[in-house]
Design a protein around this motif. Structure first.
Motif: not given
Length: 105
Positions: A16-17, A21-27, A41-42, A84-86
Motif C-alpha cells: 500500500v503506497y 511524496g511519501q509513496e515509499l512508506s510501504c517499505f 513506478n513503485g 522485512k517485518i514492515k
C-alpha cells in the motif's frame, strides 16, 4: 551494498503506497525518520540518517541497496529486519535476507 529479501515461496504482499511524496512508506519501517528523494513506478530512494537507500523489485523479492553512506553489517541487518517485518509482518519466518552481487558470466 545490495541486499535482497526473498520469501521462499515467492510471496510478496500487496504493498500500500503512501500519498504523493511519501509513496515509499510501504517499505520504510515506522520507527525510522526518512525523506523520499526519488520515486518512479513503485521503486525509489529514501534518505535515512544521512544514508541513501534504494528500494526496488528484484527477480525473486524486494531489493534494498545502500546507495550512499557507510553502515556496519549489524546496522544493515537491523534495518533489513525492520523492512522485512514492515512488508511481510512479524510472524512470517519464510523471508530470507541475502547480500546480492553480480553473477559472473
Amino acid at each position: 551494498m545490495k541486499f535482497e529479501l526473498v520469501d521462499r515461496q515467492g510471496y510478496i504482499p500487496d504493498l500500500v503506497y503512501g500519498e504523493a511524496g511519501q509513496e515509499l512508506s510501504c517499505f520504510v519501517p515506522d520507527d525510522y525518520k526518512w525523506e523520499q528523494i526519488a520515486y518512479l513506478n513503485g521503486e525509489g530512494d529514501v534518505l535515512i540518517d544521512g544514508h541513501t537507500w534504494r528500494f526496488f523489485f528484484a527477480q525473486e523479492g524486494i531489493g534494498v541497496k545502500l546507495i550512499d553512506g557507510i553502515v556496519t553489517l549489524k546496522e544493515a541487518q537491523t534495518f533489513l529486519s525492520a523492512v522485512k517485518i514492515k512488508i511481510w509482518g512479524e510472524q512470517n519466518q519464510q523471508v530470507q535476507m541475502f547480500i546480492a552481487g553480480t553473477t559472473p558470466k
